[in-house]
Design a protein around this motif. Sequence first.
Motif, PDB file in Angstrom:
ATOM      1  N   SER A 259      -5.849  -2.643   6.519  1.00  0.00           N
ATOM      2  CA  SER A 259      -5.447  -1.469   5.521  1.00  0.00           C
ATOM      3  C   SER A 259      -5.194  -0.353   6.266  1.00  0.00           C
ATOM      4  CB  SER A 259      -6.725  -1.352   4.406  1.00  0.00           C
ATOM      5  OG  SER A 259      -6.249  -0.079   3.690  1.00  0.00           O
TER       6      SER A 259
ATOM      7  N   GLU B 123      -5.013   4.951  -5.255  1.00  0.00           N
ATOM      8  CA  GLU B 123      -5.587   3.356  -4.913  1.00  0.00           C
ATOM      9  C   GLU B 123      -6.934   3.532  -4.895  1.00  0.00           C
ATOM     10  OE1 GLU B 123      -1.885   1.640  -2.100  1.00  0.00           O
ATOM     11  OE2 GLU B 123      -2.938   3.253  -1.435  1.00  0.00           O
TER      12      GLU B 123
ATOM     13  N   PHE C 130      -1.747  -3.881  -1.627  1.00  0.00           N
ATOM     14  CA  PHE C 130      -2.753  -3.538  -2.461  1.00  0.00           C
ATOM     15  C   PHE C 130      -2.601  -4.222  -3.739  1.00  0.00           C
ATOM     16  CE2 PHE C 130      -4.144  -0.753  -5.741  1.00  0.00           C
ATOM     17  CZ  PHE C 130      -5.293  -0.486  -5.373  1.00  0.00           C
TER      18      PHE C 130
ATOM     19  N   GLU D   3       0.739  -1.359  -0.105  1.00  0.00           N
ATOM     20  CA  GLU D   3       0.175  -0.004   0.095  1.00  0.00           C
ATOM     21  C   GLU D   3       0.732   1.164   0.094  1.00  0.00           C
ATOM     22  OE1 GLU D   3      -4.375  -0.565   2.022  1.00  0.00           O
ATOM     23  OE2 GLU D   3      -2.721   0.102   3.308  1.00  0.00           O
TER      24      GLU D   3
END
Length: 653
Positions: free
Chosen positions: A505, A415, A466, A407
Amino acid sequence: MLLTTRLLAVLALVLCATGAPSTISPHVVHESRSNVPRGWAPVRRAEPTMILPLRVGLVQSNLEHLEDFVMDVSHPESSHYGKHWSAAKVAQTFRPTKESADTVRAWLVESGVDPTSVRVSAGGGWLKADVTVEQAESLLGTEYHVYQFGEDDSRVHVACHEKYHLPEHVAKHVDIVTPTLHFDVKPKLGAPQEVALDKRDGVSSDVSAHAVGQPGFGVSFPKTTGTIGTIFNELENCDEQIVPDCLRVLYSFEYIPFATDKNSIAIVEYTPQAYLPGDLDLFFGNFSPSQVGQRPVLESIDGGYDQTEYEGFGENGESDLDLQYSMSLVGPKQTVTLYQAGDLYEGASFGNLLDALDASYCTFEGGDNPEFDATYPDPYGVGYEGPEDCGTVTPAYVMSTSYSYDEVELTPAYEQRQCAEYAKLGLMGTTILYSSGDYGVAGNGGICLDSEGYESYDGTVFNPSFPGTCPYVTSVGATQVNPGASVYEPESACEQVIYSGGGFSNVFAMPSYQKAAVEHYMATYPPSYSDGTYNTSGTSRAYPDIAANGANYVVAIDGEFSLVYGTSCSSPVSASIFSAINDARLTIGKGPIGFINPTIYTPLFMEAFNDITTGNNPGCNTNGFSAEPGWDPVTGVGTPNFAKLVGLWLALP
């Protein structure tokens, strides 16, 4: 008083003559990052006259309702379950407003950008204008630097420093501006000979290194312990070697397809990753003789092709694995489509794939996103020179991708925009699977974060991946048949060579469909880590969603059999199982299952998965999380039991 009035009048005339903005509003930080990806460092200021392909992504309409829209067609209790949208309805619903386009255009023109150079994308989502670095710095209130990767002066990128700004009245109409903070921008150079070339027959190091498929560059790939001389191919040896029959027993997966003309499944690969025809036949000859000579149907995206110029585990391991197992599991009657993205020179990335699947995602006429995503026609004159694919591919009902970034390597705006596109594909009835990563709670290569958010091999903060953390994809973790155990005994979380990626996340909020399951885990089996170790807010997206075996796969690679490990194994296997469920529904006149997460997190469907209750996903000098009864951030809701799941899905509308 009269003098003041005259001065104001003169000032107004000067402002009009110089093209300064007529609408004055304070500038605000629009996007920032505290660190650059590992290995990169600034070496000099960018030349003021360098041309940048400025792209302004407009705020899409109705994104605040995106989860509601998706849940309406994906939750089994909804009266609209399975009533998927058309591509036209998706494009119309999320198209940015005319006000947004007009506001951004006015800002660019009033700031001195040639009005004839400002263009709107076919889908209405982007404005494009080529500007100099000097102009971009003035527009965005930032500085552009040239960054270099390590000591390699042929691997350089142009990006702005730390943050960029927009006028407040413009910012509310803008999702993202590129090139800014991302690290795959390719500035326009002069003649092709100005591009630094390596020794691979003119392949540009600067360009090819940024393809998702480039071995060793920022993304997850399967691992191997080397070649094997003997193949057991017996169920009693599944703890040592996984072959298709092991998976059929593990997941109660016996099915003969009937609706192959209606059904579709796709495996996504990025050049230079490519399968070898001889490897397919070697594998099929041992495990599915009727498929010898069978090949996937190639869907070329941006010049993608079955390259054989470069061979080895790094170039063939991923594609050989994905195709051998997906094709053998769905059987010879079901066509498997290969989405091969990018040529050998420019390569491709996730955005190039999405361009091809949805014309409204393309950045401008012909499709192009110069950050992270390759530019076509090839600007260097050595690769694919056709137009970039834009809405040229009909999305398959099931798509599997075994590639991932960390990420932190991307920016939240990039994203989030991409994640919204996966939601749109779900609205249209596509099931999208991504592998969750192979390093437990650490990022690719086992790297973690330090207390300031920088990637560091000495870091102790968990580093999520991700696109697996996007709430609109199904993230797939990895399990194993325990050493010495039977294939009929419960699996555990994978702890051989790789560890199942999982965690929480740092970018995406928790979707409503998994709230109850995650809260149960956190309340019943609370991890004993401090707040600074991972995102302990309790409101962030948790992953993976499901799991499948990821250890000891027998794969034919470069004319030999090797043992392969990774969530790269888990994703295509799961895709094959869900594709068979689609076939069963299509056979009786129903539609595809589409985005499955809202369904699989319901109590009824959770019971149809094989619950994994042992094992961990270590990383960052910790044991990671633990697999426990119910959902967990190691193996999700468990591994699929086809016999149970197909019955439940057949009962839905």
